[in-house]
Design a protein around this motif. Structure first.
Motif, short mmCIF file in Angstrom:
data_model
loop_
_atom_site.label_atom_id
_atom_site.label_comp_id
_atom_site.label_asym_id
_atom_site.label_seq_id
_atom_site.Cartn_x
_atom_site.Cartn_y
_atom_site.Cartn_z
N MET A 1 0.84 -1.18 0.00
CA MET A 1 0.00 0.00 0.00
C MET A 1 0.89 1.25 0.00
O MET A 1 1.86 1.33 0.75
N SER A 2 0.57 2.21 -0.81
CA SER A 2 1.34 3.46 -0.88
C SER A 2 1.18 4.26 0.40
O SER A 2 0.19 4.14 1.12
N PHE A 3 2.18 5.07 0.68
CA PHE A 3 2.21 5.93 1.85
C PHE A 3 2.42 7.36 1.36
O PHE A 3 3.25 7.61 0.50
N VAL A 4 1.64 8.31 1.90
CA VAL A 4 1.67 9.68 1.41
C VAL A 4 2.10 10.64 2.52
O VAL A 4 1.65 10.53 3.65
N SER A 5 2.95 11.58 2.16
CA SER A 5 3.38 12.65 3.05
C SER A 5 2.88 13.97 2.48
O SER A 5 3.02 14.21 1.28
N ILE A 6 2.29 14.80 3.34
CA ILE A 6 1.82 16.12 2.92
C ILE A 6 2.40 17.15 3.89
O ILE A 6 2.15 17.05 5.10
N THR A 7 3.17 18.09 3.38
CA THR A 7 3.68 19.16 4.22
C THR A 7 3.13 20.48 3.71
O THR A 7 3.02 20.69 2.50
N THR A 8 2.76 21.36 4.63
CA THR A 8 2.28 22.69 4.25
C THR A 8 3.30 23.72 4.72
O THR A 8 3.87 23.60 5.81
N TRP A 9 3.50 24.73 3.90
CA TRP A 9 4.54 25.73 4.11
C TRP A 9 3.98 27.13 3.92
O TRP A 9 3.02 27.33 3.17
N ARG A 10 4.63 28.11 4.55
CA ARG A 10 4.28 29.52 4.39
C ARG A 10 5.55 30.29 4.05
O ARG A 10 6.57 30.17 4.75
N LEU A 11 5.50 31.05 2.96
CA LEU A 11 6.64 31.89 2.59
C LEU A 11 6.81 32.98 3.65
O LEU A 11 5.84 33.63 4.03
N VAL A 12 8.04 33.16 4.13
CA VAL A 12 8.28 34.17 5.16
C VAL A 12 9.21 35.28 4.68
O VAL A 12 9.20 36.37 5.22
N GLY A 13 10.01 35.02 3.67
CA GLY A 13 10.89 36.05 3.13
C GLY A 13 10.10 37.01 2.26
O GLY A 13 9.25 36.60 1.48
N GLU A 14 10.38 38.30 2.42
CA GLU A 14 9.64 39.30 1.64
C GLU A 14 9.92 39.21 0.14
O GLU A 14 9.10 39.61 -0.67
N THR A 15 11.09 38.69 -0.21
CA THR A 15 11.45 38.63 -1.63
C THR A 15 11.24 37.24 -2.22
O THR A 15 11.45 37.04 -3.41
N GLU A 16 10.82 36.28 -1.40
CA GLU A 16 10.63 34.92 -1.90
C GLU A 16 9.32 34.81 -2.67
O GLU A 16 8.34 35.47 -2.34
N THR A 17 9.34 33.95 -3.66
CA THR A 17 8.15 33.73 -4.48
C THR A 17 7.93 32.23 -4.68
O THR A 17 8.85 31.43 -4.51
N LEU A 18 6.73 31.89 -5.07
CA LEU A 18 6.43 30.49 -5.36
C LEU A 18 7.21 30.02 -6.59
O LEU A 18 7.57 28.86 -6.69
N GLU A 19 7.51 30.92 -7.50
CA GLU A 19 8.32 30.57 -8.67
C GLU A 19 9.72 30.13 -8.23
O GLU A 19 10.28 29.17 -8.78
N HIS A 20 10.27 30.81 -7.23
CA HIS A 20 11.58 30.44 -6.67
C HIS A 20 11.51 29.03 -6.07
O HIS A 20 12.39 28.19 -6.29
N VAL A 21 10.44 28.75 -5.32
CA VAL A 21 10.24 27.43 -4.72
C VAL A 21 10.11 26.38 -5.82
O VAL A 21 10.73 25.31 -5.75
#
Length: 99
Positions: A1-21
Motif C-alpha cells: 500500500m502506498s504511503f503519502v506525506s503532505i507538508t504545508t509551508w508559508r513563505l516568510v521572506g519578503e522577496t521569496e516567491t512560489l516561482e523560486h520554490v
C-alpha cells in the motif's frame, strides 16, 4: 500500500516567491525525494503565500527507512525556500483514482 506525506509551508521572506520554490523543487528537491525512495512528488499552490508538497512512497517502510534524510531535506528546503514548515501529515493511501 502506498504511503503519502503532505507538508504545508508559508513563505516568510519578503522577496521569496512560489516561482523560486518551484525552480528549487524541480532542480533539487524532487530529484532528492526520488533518490530517497519516493515514487512521485508534487508542489501545490494552496494560497497567497502558502504551498504544499505531496509525496507518494511505495510503502510506510520505504519512507521510514529514509525519514532522517527526508527531515534533513525539509530543514535545508526551509532555508532555501524562504519558508517555514506549518504542518506535516502522513498516512497510508486508502484509495486513488489511478490504477
Amino acid at each position: 500500500m502506498s504511503f503519502v506525506s503532505i507538508t504545508t509551508w508559508r513563505l516568510v521572506g519578503e522577496t521569496e516567491t512560489l516561482e523560486h520554490v518551484k525552480d528549487l523543487m524541480v532542480r533539487k528537491y524532487f530529484p532528492g525525494l526520488l533518490a530517497l525512495g519516493a515514487e512521485h512528488s508534487m508542489l501545490v499552490d494552496t494560497d497567497l503565500d502558502r504551498f504544499a508538497i505531496v509525496t507518494v512512497y511505495p510503502s510506510r517502510e520505504a519512507r521510514d527507512q529514509t525519514f532522517a534524510r527526508i527531515s534533513a531535506l525539509r530543514s535545508e528546503g526551509a532555508e532555501e525556500f524562504g519558508a517555514e514548515l506549518m504542518e506535516a501529515y502522513a498516512g497510508d493511501m486508502l484509495a486513488s483514482s489511478g490504477s
